[in-house]
Design a protein around this motif. Structure first.
Motif, PDB file in Angstrom:
ATOM      1  N   LYS A 140       0.822  -1.203   0.000  1.00 16.23           N
ATOM      2  CA  LYS A 140       0.000   0.000   0.000  1.00 16.23           C
ATOM      3  C   LYS A 140       0.861   1.259   0.000  1.00 16.23           C
ATOM      4  O   LYS A 140       0.608   2.203  -0.760  1.00 16.23           O
ATOM      5  CB  LYS A 140      -0.921  -0.009   1.219  1.00 16.23           C
ATOM      6  N   PHE A 141       1.893   1.280   0.843  1.00 17.41           N
ATOM      7  CA  PHE A 141       2.765   2.455   0.879  1.00 17.41           C
ATOM      8  C   PHE A 141       3.575   2.570  -0.407  1.00 17.41           C
ATOM      9  O   PHE A 141       3.783   3.679  -0.929  1.00 17.41           O
ATOM     10  CB  PHE A 141       3.691   2.367   2.089  1.00 17.41           C
ATOM     11  N   GLU A 197       2.816   1.680  -3.456  1.00 22.69           N
ATOM     12  CA  GLU A 197       2.008   2.195  -4.556  1.00 22.69           C
ATOM     13  C   GLU A 197       1.466   3.588  -4.273  1.00 22.69           C
ATOM     14  O   GLU A 197       1.273   4.377  -5.202  1.00 22.69           O
ATOM     15  CB  GLU A 197       0.853   1.230  -4.832  1.00 22.69           C
ATOM     16  N   ARG A 198       1.226   3.898  -3.015  1.00 20.66           N
ATOM     17  CA  ARG A 198       0.612   5.185  -2.671  1.00 20.66           C
ATOM     18  C   ARG A 198       1.549   6.354  -2.936  1.00 20.66           C
ATOM     19  O   ARG A 198       1.122   7.403  -3.431  1.00 20.66           O
ATOM     20  CB  ARG A 198       0.200   5.165  -1.187  1.00 20.66           C
ATOM     21  N   LEU A 234       2.221  11.262   4.693  1.00 25.45           N
ATOM     22  CA  LEU A 234       1.162  10.259   4.794  1.00 25.45           C
ATOM     23  C   LEU A 234       0.725   9.988   6.222  1.00 25.45           C
ATOM     24  O   LEU A 234      -0.186   9.191   6.438  1.00 25.45           O
ATOM     25  CB  LEU A 234       1.645   8.943   4.163  1.00 25.45           C
ATOM     26  N   ASP A 243      -2.869  10.997   6.576  1.00 24.01           N
ATOM     27  CA  ASP A 243      -3.802  10.447   5.610  1.00 24.01           C
ATOM     28  C   ASP A 243      -4.781   9.519   6.311  1.00 24.01           C
ATOM     29  O   ASP A 243      -4.410   8.649   7.085  1.00 24.01           O
ATOM     30  CB  ASP A 243      -3.027   9.678   4.532  1.00 24.01           C
ATOM     31  N   MET A 270      -4.286   5.740   5.994  1.00 20.27           N
ATOM     32  CA  MET A 270      -3.112   5.124   6.592  1.00 20.27           C
ATOM     33  C   MET A 270      -3.457   4.511   7.938  1.00 20.27           C
ATOM     34  O   MET A 270      -4.288   5.022   8.681  1.00 20.27           O
ATOM     35  CB  MET A 270      -2.013   6.153   6.764  1.00 20.27           C
ATOM     36  N   THR A 330       0.743   0.239   7.982  1.00 22.95           N
ATOM     37  CA  THR A 330       1.278   0.916   6.794  1.00 22.95           C
ATOM     38  C   THR A 330       2.313   1.953   7.187  1.00 22.95           C
ATOM     39  O   THR A 330       3.321   2.145   6.490  1.00 22.95           O
ATOM     40  CB  THR A 330       0.142   1.568   6.003  1.00 22.95           C
ATOM     41  N   SER A 346       6.170   2.006   5.990  1.00 25.48           N
ATOM     42  CA  SER A 346       6.842   3.160   5.386  1.00 25.48           C
ATOM     43  C   SER A 346       8.154   3.469   6.104  1.00 25.48           C
ATOM     44  O   SER A 346       9.161   3.800   5.462  1.00 25.48           O
ATOM     45  CB  SER A 346       5.915   4.374   5.434  1.00 25.48           C
TER      46      SER A 346
END
Length: 301
Positions: A85-86, A88-89, A258, A261, A264, A268, A272
């Protein structure tokens, strides 16, 4: 009648000097200090390892696993959803390249400028060099917050705002100020006999710099290069201020942005942080031998 005398030799006893007896009190005191130092080292190691353990463990947990087992327990099964997720984000490869490019250029330019300045101040013996070194020292004491507003308006005027070169210029000047202050004292104690011998052989200033001073001071320059790279990689405030677009952001800025966010979660966020640590850890492991040699080179003549 002859009387024969028989000479008998007795082995001489070698006198042994008695060894001084060691007091038990001194040994007990020494052992107590050793155990105390060992305990302090263990506590310090645990304080350093604990955050890495939390980041590593929670990076491979699912949100449900984290909610049920807590942050300290090991994951029941490896879950890579937080890392994916991180990744691609924030487009993590792009952020890694930005950090590598900025940190690498800053490290090389700062070491080069520091060496040239220190050569002029420490070996060239320019007038008022003590005041110049003091000026570089004061430049290192300035907080980054005091530089934000003037640099912001300056880069706005010249069109470098939201450009990676604005960050490169700022950090090159900051790191070169520290490198000049450090190398000036090192070059000030440079052996004059070597410089005089090079001059007698017909070497000019540039030849003395690149063929004499640079090879001898290469371990110190290598240490500065590694430190400048890591320090620039970990910088946050100036890249956050001058790199507004998502395409120019560095890894620390991408991680911090993030945090607020709503999509998040803790897993995640831990993922990161783990991805942000891995590049610097790899860089340190690659150049660990260079760093060790550079630090210990001045201990042995």
């Amino acid at each position: 009648m002859a009387v024969g005398t028989v000479l008998t030799t007795t082995p001489a006893t070698s006198a042994k000097t008695p060894r001084p007896s060691r007091g038990r009190g001194g040994m007990t005191k020494k052992r107590s200090i050793d155990w105390l130092l060992l305990a302090l080292v263990i506590v310090g190691a645990l304080a350093v390892i604990a955050p890495f353990y939390l980041v590593l463990v929670n990076s491979f947990k699912s949100p449900i696993d984290y909610a049920t087992s807590g942050p300290l327990a090991l994951p029941e099964s490896l879950d890579f959803s937080g890392i994916v997720k991180f990744w691609e984000r924030v487009n993590f490869p792009e952020k890694v390249w930005n950090s590598i490019f900025i940190s690498g250029v800053v490290a090389v330019l700062a070491v080069l400028i520091s060496m040239l300045n220190a050569f002029a101040i420490g070996i060239g013996r320019v007038k008022g060099r003590s005041w110049i070194v003091l000026l570089f020292l004061l430049a290192n004491l300035l907080p980054q917050e005091a530089l934000l507003y003037p640099l912001y308006y300056m880069f706005k005027e010249v069109g470098l705002y939201d450009n990676v070169w604005s960050v490169i210029i700022v950090f090159t000047v900051i790191q070169a100020a520290f490198g000049t202050y450090l190398l000036s004292s090192v070059y000030g104690t440079f052996p004059k006999e070597i410089l005089e011998a090079a001059s007698l052989d017909g070497a000019g200033r540039w030849q003395i710099l690149w063929r004499v001073v640079f090879p001898i001071s290469r371990p110190t320059l290598s240490v500065l290069l590694i430190f400048f790279f890591i320090w620039t990689w970990n910088e946050f405030l100036i890249p956050l201020t001058f790199l507004a677009s998502n395409a120019n952001q560095t890894v620390p800025v991408a991680i911090s942005v993030l945090q607020g966010d709503r999509l998040m979660d803790v897993t995640t966020t831990s993922a990161s942080a783990l991805l942000g640590i891995i590049p610097t850890l790899i860089f340190f492991l690659i150049f660990q031998r260079t760093l060790t040699r550079g630090i210990t080179s001045g201990a042995v003549k």
